[in-house]
Write a protein that holds these residues in place. Structure first.
Motif, PDB file in Angstrom:
ATOM      1  N   LYS A  20      19.099 -27.672   7.080  1.00 10.71           N
ATOM      2  CA  LYS A  20      19.351 -27.324   8.477  1.00 10.71           C
ATOM      3  C   LYS A  20      20.727 -26.659   8.636  1.00 10.71           C
ATOM      4  CE  LYS A  20      19.331 -29.512  13.042  1.00 10.71           C
ATOM      5  NZ  LYS A  20      19.213 -30.808  13.723  1.00 10.71           N
ATOM      6  N   VAL A 205      15.473 -31.679  10.274  1.00 12.40           N
ATOM      7  CA  VAL A 205      16.260 -32.584   9.423  1.00 12.40           C
ATOM      8  C   VAL A 205      17.003 -33.548  10.332  1.00 12.40           C
ATOM      9  CG1 VAL A 205      18.094 -32.741   7.684  1.00 12.40           C
ATOM     10  CG2 VAL A 205      16.599 -30.741   7.720  1.00 12.40           C
ATOM     11  N   CYS A 217      29.948 -31.902   7.451  1.00 14.46           N
ATOM     12  CA  CYS A 217      29.247 -30.704   7.916  1.00 14.46           C
ATOM     13  C   CYS A 217      29.915 -30.159   9.188  1.00 14.46           C
ATOM     14  CB  CYS A 217      27.781 -31.050   8.203  1.00 14.46           C
ATOM     15  SG  CYS A 217      26.857 -29.627   8.794  1.00 14.46           S
TER      16      CYS A 217
HETATM   17  S1  SF4 Z   1      25.124 -32.245  10.912  1.00 18.14           S
HETATM   18 FE1  SF4 Z   1      23.867 -33.210   9.331  1.00 18.14          FE
HETATM   19  S2  SF4 Z   1      21.771 -32.771   9.906  1.00 18.14           S
HETATM   20 FE2  SF4 Z   1      23.056 -31.363  11.048  1.00 18.14          FE
HETATM   21  S3  SF4 Z   1      23.141 -29.571   9.834  1.00 18.14           S
HETATM   22 FE3  SF4 Z   1      24.875 -30.770   9.267  1.00 18.14          FE
HETATM   23  S4  SF4 Z   1      24.237 -31.982   7.534  1.00 18.14           S
HETATM   24 FE4  SF4 Z   1      22.400 -31.162   8.482  1.00 18.14          FE
END
Ligand code: SF4
Length: 494
Positions: A20, A205, A217
């Motif tokens: 994702k 996801v 992330c």
């Molecule tokens: S926050 Fe988590 S679920 Fe959303 S894109 Fe990033 S890794 Fe993937």
């Protein structure tokens, strides 16, 4: 050489972490979180180290594009350099099967090709191995038969003495064996990622431990927007795997944690006090701690910086070097506090003036309160070792240090707003909400660190004055916060 690319090294690694994340990056870039100043400082550090490492193989030509993101230009430049027989190329760029990589250093020695990827860290991680494996896959498929591929990173054993010796500062480690093992994974992953990107909708996801590993992330602002305040992700001292185990059982908020759910004692206190919305005070332990404090009380905080490339002789990479302190002194419990401070000039080894000023300004008696004793103590012990002429005075100082973090760490005092934390940044808003770091130009230790590093090369006098003022304000806030926190603790047992 085809130059169009769909994936790059960073987007490939992003896709390995989470489909994702890669999809959003490609199609909904605007949802990406803003880059924090802390992360920006880490990126700049990496760039500076990369440039220095080029000196390991002097005489190379840089194939970077003139303006960022014009990678086709870079790929073409690399091709031309190879054609001309250039032996050392920096930022050599290649595209194979729509995957772009830019290698830090490509070297031809005795007719054989060697690849070097530079990292500013001191250890080699699995992600670095995977990163090298992708480079290897692209470069060898472009027809360069790599004899070896190595990661160049920083050797913490190096001690600066005079000019920085790049050959001693960096260490090269071949990762060829691991890289070869990863080739089939890369071969299979690339088509999967390309297929996933071309799909019409965002992959489904759910948030999970992958949001934090191997990197935090930068789409969390988007994916986590529905996670409520007071969620179980605020449970202190619990790792992400355990938090997600709880989340997958349908427990989302702290008040939903069952009474019999296995928790550590501090987590149980956090849950219970949250549910009761009450402050927990262990009066007997807290009184013992407070009655044991001897006035005059000095509240002391140190700021350090950790240059990846040592700046001063006798120091190692990433050594914690103190450059600033703040000292609030209270003669008696009811007295106003006096303030002293020190901030080193950039460009000069700060340690001698630090210790001399500190020993002049610190009280000769009474306790010295710090927040997280292990840190301040280790800094002062290092200074005492470095300047043996102050050994005795420093031993006397060290024997008077006490830790204001203890009442919080041991949960002799717990406020629901501490949200499971016992750091000063977690405790202050709960106990003294009127004081905040948010209004300050510098709001965290890591920004203070990178700001002082910035001062080493800053030439604009107005900028220098501004940064220095922000540093002074930040460090002063740390000790003033301690003064105020202690007052709250004292009132709580009266
Ligand atoms: S926050 Fe988590 S679920 Fe959303 S894109 Fe990033 S890794 Fe993937």
């Amino acid at each position: 050489m085809a130059t169009i690319h769909i994936l790059s090294k960073s987007t490939f690694l992003r896709g390995v972490q989470c489909d994702k994340s890669l999809y959003l990056y490609k199609h909904y870039y605007e949802l990406k979180d803003e880059i924090s100043p802390e992360k920006q400082a880490i990126f700049s550090r990496g760039t500076n180290v990369g440039l220095l490492a080029q000196q390991l193989f002097p005489g190379g030509i840089d194939a970077s594009p003139e303006s960022p993101f014009k990678y086709a230009e870079s790929v073409e430049k690399t091709r031309q350099l190879l054609e001309k027989g250039q032996k050392v190329i920096y930022e050599a760029a290649f595209v194979y099967d729509e995957v772009l990589v830019a290698l830090d250093i490509l070297v031809n020695q005795d007719g054989k090709w060697y690849a070097f990827e530079v990292k500013s860290s001191t250890r080699i991680t699995d992600t670095y191995r995977l990163d090298a494996a992708l480079q290897y896959w692209v470069i060898t498929n472009c027809g360069i038969d790599l004899e070896d591929i190595s990661i160049v990173n920083i050797d913490t054993k190096y001690i600066k003495n005079g000019e920085v010796e790049v050959k001693k500062l960096f260490t090269k480690t071949s990762v060829l064996k691991d890289v070869k093992k990863h080739q089939s994974f890369i071969e299979g992953k690339i088509p999967n990622l390309k297929k996933m990107i071309s799909q019409p909708s965002v992959p489904n996801v759910k948030i999970g431990p992958q949001c934090f590993s191997p990197y935090e992330c930068d789409f969390m602002g988007h994916c986590w927007k529905n996670i409520s305040k007071d969620s179980i992700f605020e449970l202190g001292g619990m790792n992400k795997i355990d938090q997600f185990k709880m989340y997958e059982k349908g427990i989302e908020r702290i008040n939903e944690v069952p009474a019999n759910y296995p928790l550590r004692q501090n987590q149980r206190i956090q849950v219970d006090q949250f549910n009761k919305q009450e402050v927990l005070v262990d009066r007997s332990e807290l009184k013992k701690f407070l009655n044991g404090l001897e006035y005059p009380l000095s509240f002391f905080d140190v700021e350090t910086f950790m240059p990846a490339v040592p700046v001063y002789d006798g120091t190692r990479p990433y050594e914690n070097l103190p450059f600033q302190y703040s000292l609030h002194v209270k003669e008696q419990k009811e007295a106003f506090s006096k303030h002293f401070e020190f901030l080193a000039e950039a460009g000069i080894d700060p340690r001698k003036s630090f210790i001399e000023n500190f020993l002049k300004q610190v009280e000769k008696e009474g306790d010295i309160l710090v927040y997280n004793q292990a840190f301040e103590t280790s800094i002062l012990k290092n200074l005492a070792r470095l300047f043996p002429e102050y050994k005795q005075e420093m031993a006397q100082v060290l024997s008077r240090i006490k830790d204001l973090m203890l009442p919080f760490k041991n949960r002799w005092y717990y406020h629901p707003e501490m949200k499971g934390s016992f750091s000063i940044k977690g405790v202050l808003p709960a106990l003294v909400p009127e004081l905040s770091y948010e209004e300050l130009g510098i709001g965290s230790g890591s920004i203070a660190m990178s700001s002082f590093e910035q001062l080493q090369s800053e030439t604009d006098i107005f900028k220098i004055a501004e940064i220095r003022q922000h540093l002074l304000d930040y460090c002063k806030m740390d000790t003033f916060a301690m003064v105020k926190i202690l007052e709250v603790l004292e009132r709580s047992v009266e």
